[in-house]
Design an enzyme around this catalytic site. Sequence first.
Site, PDB file in Angstrom:
ATOM      1  N   LYS A 175       1.138  -1.096  -0.493  1.00 58.44           N
ATOM      2  CA  LYS A 175       0.103   0.205   0.051  1.00 58.44           C
ATOM      3  C   LYS A 175       0.824   1.321  -0.293  1.00 58.44           C
ATOM      4  CE  LYS A 175       0.502   1.216   4.458  1.00 58.44           C
ATOM      5  NZ  LYS A 175       1.933   2.579   5.094  1.00 58.44           N
ATOM      6  N   ASP A 228      -5.599   0.022   5.553  1.00 56.68           N
ATOM      7  CA  ASP A 228      -4.674   1.381   5.250  1.00 56.68           C
ATOM      8  C   ASP A 228      -4.804   1.342   4.154  1.00 56.68           C
ATOM      9  OD1 ASP A 228      -2.783   1.978   6.527  1.00 56.68           O
ATOM     10  OD2 ASP A 228      -1.498  -0.194   6.675  1.00 56.68           O
TER      11      ASP A 228
HETATM   12  O1  13P Z   1       1.316   2.321   7.744  1.00 53.51           O
HETATM   13  C1  13P Z   1       0.807   3.814   8.195  1.00 53.51           C
HETATM   14  C2  13P Z   1      -0.381   3.919   8.236  1.00 53.51           C
HETATM   15  O2  13P Z   1      -0.891   2.842   8.313  1.00 53.51           O
HETATM   16  C3  13P Z   1       1.818   5.061   7.966  1.00 53.51           C
HETATM   17  O3  13P Z   1       1.978   5.162   6.363  1.00 53.51           O
HETATM   18  P1  13P Z   1       3.774   5.726   6.360  1.00 53.51           P
HETATM   19  O4  13P Z   1       4.708   4.348   6.748  1.00 53.51           O
HETATM   20  O5  13P Z   1       3.412   6.438   5.170  1.00 53.51           O
HETATM   21  O6  13P Z   1       3.585   7.039   7.420  1.00 53.51           O
END
Ligand code: 13P
Length: 315
Positions: A175, A228
């Site tokens: 993701k 997510d």
């Molecule tokens: O995994 C995350 C939220 O679930 C955090 O995302 P980032 O690593 O892009 O900050």
Amino acid sequence: QVLADAGNQVVMWDIDPEVVDEINSKHSNARRLPTVERLPDAIIAEGDRAKAVSGAEIVVVAIAAQHACEALTEFKSLLDHDAIAVSLMKGIERGTDRRMDQVVCQTLDLDPVRFAAVSGPNLSKEVAAREPSATVVASADADTAMRVARACTTDYFKAFVSDDVIGLEMCGSLKNVTALAVGMSRGAGFGENTAAMIQARGLAELTALGEACGAKSKTFAGLAGVGDLVATCGSSLSRNYTFGFNLGQGKSIEEATRVSKGVAEGVPTTDAVVALGERYQVATPLATAMSHVLDQGLSCRGMIDELFGGQITAE
Ligand SMILES: O=C(CO)COP(=O)(O)O
Ligand SMILES: NC(=O)C1=CN([C@@H]2O[C@H](COP(=O)(O)OP(=O)(O)OC[C@H]3O[C@@H](n4cnc5c(N)ncnc54)[C@H](OP(=O)(O)O)[C@@H]3O)[C@@H](O)[C@H]2O)C=CC1
């Protein structure tokens, strides 16, 4: 903080003596947790690896994925024989294409029944502010998943359990590549249609690749998958989204890296996704287009053109 709020005694390990000292004397970590005014009293810090993990029933690993192997090697044979290792990491190791469950178990020489992955829509600043959120704890062993879920359940943090470790790892890692692309389209000024298209095609891509790697399709429709993806692709708190946004605004990879607050795991993971796609014969148009952005400076419009492709196909 979640573990302490759930009633556990928590020992944080840090390599930097100043961070250890600040946590122990001031109950804060200004560099990594600037929004947390005071950490719970049940948290102490330790600079010595052996002392930090001695007697620990659960050892939680939250290191930038590309450095996990290097960092964990120093912990090999320090864990108690029945300790559980938990990974919060969301990335795939570039070069080896290993998921973090593989990196942790192989590096620590750990039986997978003593491993759990935790993943879900869990933007750290919101969790730190104790806003309600939920996560998924996956392990090959149902008791291990349940023990870890119990250890991190609070009145604001809800844990579900799963046996699909591969699915959870693939969701959390892939993701981030989609979030880079959505951030880029937002930075370039495109709106909801473009963001929704990238998100939906990204989900289709990560589901197809995850299933080819042995994941269960149900996992991708849950908190760790769609959940997510929605949180990460829709929030400027996400480092991956923000990294992409900066690229979309015309910043170079170097500039975007310089202004990034913390690790954007999707950047090194993109190449690993393309490599996994080739290995499992799964098309990865979004990750491939993003790799051209990151390696060759392809523009946002060029990335979208690649995603469109030249043919009309079934969805
Ligand atoms: O995994 C995350 C939220 O679930 C955090 O995302 P980032 O690593 O892009 O900050
Ligand atoms: N932040 C979030 O919202 C969420 C993050 N995650 C995942 O958690 C993992 C860690 O992310 P996060 O803590 O936010 O990232 P940060 O960028 O804030 O921190 C990365 C950590 O890795 C450490 N590190 C880097 N290289 C090494 C090394 N060689 N040895 C030991 N430690 C090292 C850094 O140490 P130093 O402090 O010394 O630089 C730092 O503590 C990532 O995989 C991320 O995807 C998962 C859910 C949510």
